[in-house]
Write a protein that holds these residues in place. Structure first.
Motif, short mmCIF file in Angstrom:
data_model
loop_
_atom_site.label_atom_id
_atom_site.label_comp_id
_atom_site.label_asym_id
_atom_site.label_seq_id
_atom_site.Cartn_x
_atom_site.Cartn_y
_atom_site.Cartn_z
N PRO A 22 7.85 3.73 -7.06
CA PRO A 22 6.72 2.92 -7.57
C PRO A 22 7.20 1.66 -8.29
CG PRO A 22 6.39 5.22 -8.11
CD PRO A 22 7.79 5.11 -7.58
N THR A 73 0.81 -1.22 0.00
CA THR A 73 0.00 0.00 0.00
C THR A 73 0.85 1.28 0.00
OG1 THR A 73 -0.09 0.00 2.41
CG2 THR A 73 -1.89 -1.12 1.25
N HIS A 74 2.15 1.13 -0.24
CA HIS A 74 3.01 2.30 -0.14
C HIS A 74 2.72 3.32 -1.24
CE1 HIS A 74 6.44 4.40 1.52
NE2 HIS A 74 6.79 4.69 0.27
N THR A 75 2.43 2.85 -2.43
CA THR A 75 2.08 3.78 -3.51
C THR A 75 0.59 3.69 -3.79
OG1 THR A 75 2.61 2.08 -5.08
CG2 THR A 75 4.32 3.71 -4.65
N THR A 76 0.11 4.50 -4.67
CA THR A 76 -1.31 4.43 -5.04
C THR A 76 -1.51 3.24 -5.97
OG1 THR A 76 -0.94 5.80 -6.97
CG2 THR A 76 -1.54 6.94 -4.93
N PRO A 77 -2.71 2.69 -5.98
CA PRO A 77 -2.99 1.57 -6.88
C PRO A 77 -2.68 1.90 -8.34
CG PRO A 77 -4.78 1.86 -5.33
CD PRO A 77 -3.84 3.01 -5.12
N GLN A 78 -3.00 3.16 -8.76
CA GLN A 78 -2.74 3.54 -10.16
C GLN A 78 -1.25 3.47 -10.47
OE1 GLN A 78 -4.71 5.09 -8.05
NE2 GLN A 78 -6.49 6.05 -9.05
N ALA A 79 -0.44 4.03 -9.57
CA ALA A 79 1.01 4.03 -9.78
C ALA A 79 1.53 2.60 -9.86
CB ALA A 79 1.70 4.79 -8.65
N LEU A 80 0.95 1.74 -9.00
CA LEU A 80 1.37 0.34 -8.96
C LEU A 80 1.08 -0.34 -10.30
CD1 LEU A 80 2.52 -1.88 -7.10
CD2 LEU A 80 0.18 -2.45 -6.47
#
Lengths: 266, 347
Positions: free
Chosen positions: A236, A34-41
């Motif tokens: 990311p 959960t460190h980055t946003t889902p979109q970035a992932l």
């Protein structure tokens, strides 16, 4: 009454330790994912670099696992079935890579295949290991072979040799008896060994780094990608690589438990 | 026939020591002996699992000492069946036919034949893990017999079974032997099995075969102290049992021994030495058996003394040393032996 109370308090305290440990592990995993946003992932996962790393990791780990099987099956069988001079020593030597820090294993491989005439000869024959994807396979094979070997050895040891004796009285050669009886009976051990070897191959970093280097889009497996992107601050991308490694580990663990748990049920 | 000549094999805990044995064609040889006597290793050496350190194995005059098991035509059945767990019953039974290069039809026909012989036709599609011990052992026997072996080796084939199944399968083995005339070598711990199945019996101890002969012969005339003590059974006789008015009379060497058995025909009878009463004169009692004879031997084994009396056949009675002294028994004295019909064990 008093002793029962004490017993249950003891139970609660020990269980608490277990729970705290579990919470620690889960928190860590969730923290990464959960460190980055889902979109970035998702964007990172679909990037060419991560796709390359996934593909390279899958290919190298599958090949190194196959080599581990090919070499460990006969070796494990010999050490499970036969008694000979130097057996204890041989067993110990075959276990060494297990205790060796992967970086040291990597240095050793680098020296053997990079500087000796043996390694140079191989390179001239077209089999290059240094700074190539083949080097990754070699590193994974060397570091993970003991896992396959040990699981298979104990699997073969657990199979009564009389199965093979009977097969031999029924017209089989030793090799046929092994192929038609012992090997099928070792199916679960073979599966468990393959999964753990493959999973560790995917995660192999230290030895691979030494032998194959860390070159983007060339010897960039998932762990190497994680390392490179962490160093260059591309969080990311690093997280994407880490997330995939987590998923692979969890799935492998699940499958491994399944096979090793049913090891003796047919 | 099978001939073992001066075989030695050392596997550490288990060993054979310069031992020899002849088994004639069609014989049913029972091998008995204490744990660690080398019974299994003897069978495995005959099967060719490992080469002997010394000595020769012959099958029908052919030296097979160095032949691998697959070329010997000798079948093997173990106590714990050793059915291949990943193969169903049918595939287990026809495992060996692969090496025989025969047609599919013939294979299927042979499997059917053997499955019928052993009564396992209804189990062909099951896996060994789902079957009872008796069923598994039947399949193991079928799997060995399908090869048409010249010799079938059985390593305690009935020991892991419950007593009812054991009795059934024992009869089955007897039937199979009389039907196929395969030479059988069968290791057992059970004297009953040895008597009921064996045409010959061999006693093993310390890696050696110490005595071979017909079972009744071996029981009656142990050739050494070990065999006598190992068998532990004295007073074993063979005779014809005739039932008359609810009581059986067994004719042993013209001696009519009354027994409470319901079996007739040829039987074995045994009387435990401690069940036999010795008296200097005839005694009135409810016991149906009373015979007169001369004391042949008095063997002193501590507080219990064994006295052999010839009453037409030698009978051994066990009494305490105190009784021996009180009665003043001596070799050559005439005494009476008395025992009850219910104490005559028939098998």
């Amino acid at each position: 009454m008093l002793s029962r109370l004490r017993e249950s308090r003891f139970k609660i305290i020990t269980m608490l330790f277990g729970l705290v440990l579990a919470a620690f592990i889960v928190a860590l995993l969730i923290g990464v994912v959960t460190h980055t946003t889902p979109q970035a992932l998702i964007t990172s996962l679909l990037s060419g670099e991560i796709q390359f790393a996934i593909r390279l990791s899958l290919i190298t780990s599958v090949i190194s696992t196959l080599f581990c099987i090919i070499v460990s099956v006969p070796a494990a069988y010999a050490l499970a079935r036969y008694n000979f001079r130097g057996k204890v020593l041989l067993n110990t030597i075959l276990d060494i890579p297990l205790a060796l820090p992967p970086l040291v294993a990597g240095v050793g491989l680098l020296i053997l295949f990079g500087t000796t005439s043996f390694g140079k000869g191989l390179a001239e024959a077209g089999i290059k290991f240094i700074f190539t994807p083949q080097g990754i396979v070699l590193a994974q094979f060397f570091v993970n072979m003991p896992f396959m070997f040990r699981i298979l050895r104990s699997t073969f040891q657990g199979i009564n040799p009389r199965y093979e004796y009977v097969a031999q009285t029924l017209g089989s050669t030793e090799a046929e008896a092994f192929w038609r009886v012992t090997l099928p009976m070792s199916k679960n051990g073979l599966m468990a060994g393959s999964i753990i070897t493959w999973c560790r191959g995917i995660g192999e970093f230290g030895a691979a780094l030494m032998v194959a280097g860390a070159t983007r889009m060339q010897t960039e497996t998932l762990p190497i990608s994680l390392y490179l992107n962490m160093s260059s601050g591309e969080l990311p991308m690093a997280i994407a690589a880490a997330t995939i490694l987590i998923v692979i580990s969890l799935v492998s663990l699940f499958i491994f438990e399944k096979f090793s748990g049913f090891a003796h049920v047919f | 026939m099978v001939r073992i000549e001066n075989i030695s094999k050392n596997l550490g805990e288990f060993f054979l020591k310069d031992t020899s044995l002849d088994v004639a064609d069609g014989d049913y040889l029972m091998i008995l002996g204490p744990t660690g006597a080398g019974k299994t290793i003897l069978l495995e050496t005959i099967a060719g699992i490992y080469p002997p350190d010394k000595g020769k194995v012959y099958l029908n005059g052919r030296d097979i000492t160095r032949l691998p098991p697959r070329q010997r035509n000798i079948g093997m059945v173990y106590q714990d069946y050793m059915l291949f767990p990943h193969l169903n019953v049918e595939k287990n039974i026809r495992y060996g036919l692969r090496s025989k290069k025969i047609s599919k039809e013939e294979t299927a026909q042979k499997v059917d034949e053997l499955a019928n012989l052993l009564g396992v036709s209804h189990l062909l599609h099951r896996y060994p893990g789902t079957l009872s011990g008796g069923e598994q052992q039947r399949i193991a026997i079928a799997r060995a017999l399908i090869m048409g072996p010249e010799v079938l080796l059985l390593d305690e084939p009935l020991s892991a079974l419950d007593s009812e199944t054991r009795t059934k399968l024992r009869e089955e083995l007897r039937r199979i032997h009389s039907f196929t005339h395969t030479t059988m070598i069968h290791v057992t711990h059970s004297f009953d099995e040895a008597f009921l199945l064996g045409s010959q019996m061999a006693i093993m101890n310390n890696g050696e075969i110490v005595q071979v002969g017909e079972p009744s012969e071996v029981f009656r005339k142990p050739n050494c102290k070990f065999v006598a003590e190992f068998l532990g059974v004295t007073n074993v006789f063979r005779g014809e049992s005739v039932i008359n008015n609810g009581l059986a009379y067994i004719n042993v060497n013209e001696l009519k021994v009354a027994s409470a058995t319901t079996r007739d025909g040829q039987v074995y009878a045994s009387i435990r030495p401690e069940d036999i009463l010795i008296s200097l004169g005839p005694i009135e009692s409810s016991a149906r058996n009373s015979f007169q004879g001369e004391i042949q031997d008095i063997s002193d084994a501590g507080t219990i003394v064994r006295i052999t009396v010839d009453v037409g056949v030698p009978l051994v009675a066990a009494i305490t040393r105190r009784s021996l002294l009180d009665m003043g028994l001596k070799q050559g004295m005439e005494v009476f032996l008395t025992f009850k019909a219910v104490d005559v064990h028939v098998f």
